[in-house]
Write a protein that holds these residues in place. Structure first.
Motif, PDB file in Angstrom:
ATOM      1  N   GLN A  18       0.489  -0.988  -0.428  1.00  0.00           N
ATOM      2  CA  GLN A  18       0.082   0.048   0.002  1.00  0.00           C
ATOM      3  C   GLN A  18       0.526   1.051   0.142  1.00  0.00           C
ATOM      4  O   GLN A  18       0.301   2.180  -0.710  1.00  0.00           O
ATOM      5  CB  GLN A  18      -0.794   0.340   1.385  1.00  0.00           C
ATOM      6  N   GLU A  22       3.345   5.769  -2.373  1.00  0.00           N
ATOM      7  CA  GLU A  22       2.932   7.045  -1.543  1.00  0.00           C
ATOM      8  C   GLU A  22       3.476   8.317  -2.147  1.00  0.00           C
ATOM      9  O   GLU A  22       5.009   8.489  -1.989  1.00  0.00           O
ATOM     10  CB  GLU A  22       2.042   6.765  -0.442  1.00  0.00           C
ATOM     11  N   SER A  24       2.626  11.684  -2.167  1.00  0.00           N
ATOM     12  CA  SER A  24       1.743  12.708  -1.747  1.00  0.00           C
ATOM     13  C   SER A  24       2.443  14.544  -2.086  1.00  0.00           C
ATOM     14  O   SER A  24       3.858  14.237  -2.174  1.00  0.00           O
ATOM     15  CB  SER A  24       1.124  13.342  -0.472  1.00  0.00           C
ATOM     16  N   ASP A 177      -5.545  16.618   2.563  1.00  0.00           N
ATOM     17  CA  ASP A 177      -5.044  15.010   3.285  1.00  0.00           C
ATOM     18  C   ASP A 177      -3.292  15.606   4.346  1.00  0.00           C
ATOM     19  O   ASP A 177      -2.263  14.812   3.848  1.00  0.00           O
ATOM     20  CB  ASP A 177      -3.409  14.856   1.618  1.00  0.00           C
ATOM     21  N   GLU A 199      -5.050   8.707   0.807  1.00  0.00           N
ATOM     22  CA  GLU A 199      -5.731   8.399   0.273  1.00  0.00           C
ATOM     23  C   GLU A 199      -6.577   6.985  -0.731  1.00  0.00           C
ATOM     24  O   GLU A 199      -4.976   6.271  -0.762  1.00  0.00           O
ATOM     25  CB  GLU A 199      -5.833   9.164  -0.990  1.00  0.00           C
ATOM     26  N   ASP A 200      -6.964   5.756   0.203  1.00  0.00           N
ATOM     27  CA  ASP A 200      -7.160   4.419  -1.079  1.00  0.00           C
ATOM     28  C   ASP A 200      -6.340   3.511   0.041  1.00  0.00           C
ATOM     29  O   ASP A 200      -5.579   2.597  -0.521  1.00  0.00           O
ATOM     30  CB  ASP A 200      -7.015   4.563  -2.608  1.00  0.00           C
ATOM     31  N   THR A 201      -5.579   3.652   0.981  1.00  0.00           N
ATOM     32  CA  THR A 201      -5.048   2.682   1.942  1.00  0.00           C
ATOM     33  C   THR A 201      -5.741   3.231   3.347  1.00  0.00           C
ATOM     34  O   THR A 201      -6.755   3.522   3.588  1.00  0.00           O
ATOM     35  CB  THR A 201      -3.439   3.317   2.074  1.00  0.00           C
ATOM     36  N   ASP A 202      -4.829   1.614   4.487  1.00  0.00           N
ATOM     37  CA  ASP A 202      -5.072   1.438   5.613  1.00  0.00           C
ATOM     38  C   ASP A 202      -4.206   2.446   5.795  1.00  0.00           C
ATOM     39  O   ASP A 202      -4.639   2.457   7.501  1.00  0.00           O
ATOM     40  CB  ASP A 202      -5.638   0.006   6.167  1.00  0.00           C
ATOM     41  N   LYS A 237      -8.638   5.467   9.347  1.00  0.00           N
ATOM     42  CA  LYS A 237      -7.584   4.308   9.248  1.00  0.00           C
ATOM     43  C   LYS A 237      -7.158   3.447  10.354  1.00  0.00           C
ATOM     44  O   LYS A 237      -7.366   3.999  11.228  1.00  0.00           O
ATOM     45  CB  LYS A 237      -6.047   5.694   9.158  1.00  0.00           C
TER      46      LYS A 237
END
Length: 272
Positions: A18, A22, A24, A177, A199-202, A237
């Protein structure tokens, strides 16, 4: 409620699946084989990847060296890029990577521990010393005060610290974010860190944790971390991740977090 996950293999798998790519606030994220070659405001490049395999073939010294050469050539052709970070992870299959990076002018920094745990392990009540207040800041002047304290504690280069300020303020103005948190004593920032829900992760990451030396060992950083963890839970989360120095690693370990790997940044700087 199920018990928190503490199996390092489970946590590392979640991290690899995940978070490895990433990025950002990156301006551009072109790919070179398995690599993502990101660029950021302030003339900074950043290289990350899930693994170094090429076309389904496991990495070897030749393929790793070629990736380093090609990635560096990509940034060297961009005069606006003044420095590049290659983010390594200690558990990767990466034969010859250290040697290839050093041979091409990358300099390793201090390794950090990749710490992961369930957010609820951190979201606990902490007794604070009298006069200490923990809160989220959004005003530009307050954010600048926070970042100035962090730069002082970390001993950052002033020019690079100002570039970092510009990047984070731009991100706060244009995206939703990231959160900035401080602990203050009589209105003066004594500890600080940011929260980055991914976003779109745990996951949500806790970054930039810094505490003035005279305020360490008083539970202030733990309280700041607890506040960020509660906010992360509010975003839905499950996990918190952090690349931790030897100051923050023991604090997270005492809360039940697990060291799943190490990460070492290697930096290249343009010299002409």
């Amino acid at each position: 409620m199920t018990s928190p996950t503490s199996d390092p293999a489970v946590l590392l798998r979640a991290y690899d699946e995940q978070l490895r790519e990433e990025l950002s606030s990156a301006l551009t994220t072109p790919r070179l084989g398995p690599l993502v070659l990101a660029t950021y405001l302030g003339g900074r490049g950043f290289i990350t990847y899930q693994n170094l395999d090429v076309d389904g073939r496991p990495a070897d010294e030749d393929s790793v060296r070629q990736l380093v050469e090609q990635a560096l050539a990509h940034y060297e052709a961009m005069p606006e890029i003044q420095r590049v970070e290659w983010k390594t992870r200690g558990h990767d299959h990466a034969p010859g990577l250290h040697e290839a990076l050093v041979a091409h002018g990358f300099v390793p920094d201090e390794p950090e521990s990749v710490m992961i745990g369930e957010a609820r392990l951190l979201a606990v009540d902490i007794d604070l010393p009298d006069g200490i207040v923990v809160r989220r800041v959004t005003d530009e002047d307050e954010v600048r005060a926070m970042l100035a304290m962090q730069s002082e504690v970390f001993g950052d280069d002033p020019e690079e610290a100002e570039e970092h300020v510009i990047q984070l303020l731009h991100r706060l103005r244009t995206r939703d974010d990231m959160e900035m948190w401080v602990a203050e004593h009589d209105g003066v920032v004594v500890s600080a860190g940011r929260l980055e829900p991914v976003e779109d992760t745990d996951f949500a990451g806790i970054w930039g944790g810094a505490t003035r030396p005279e305020y360490r060992g008083k539970g202030i950083y733990r309280a700041l971390t607890a506040a960020r963890a509660r906010s992360a839970i509010g975003y839905g989360k499950r996990y918190i991740n952090s690349d931790s120095t030897e100051f923050s690693r023991p604090i997270l370990e005492r809360s039940g977090f697990v060291k799943v790997s190490t990460t070492t940044p290697y930096e290249w700087r343009r010299t002409r």
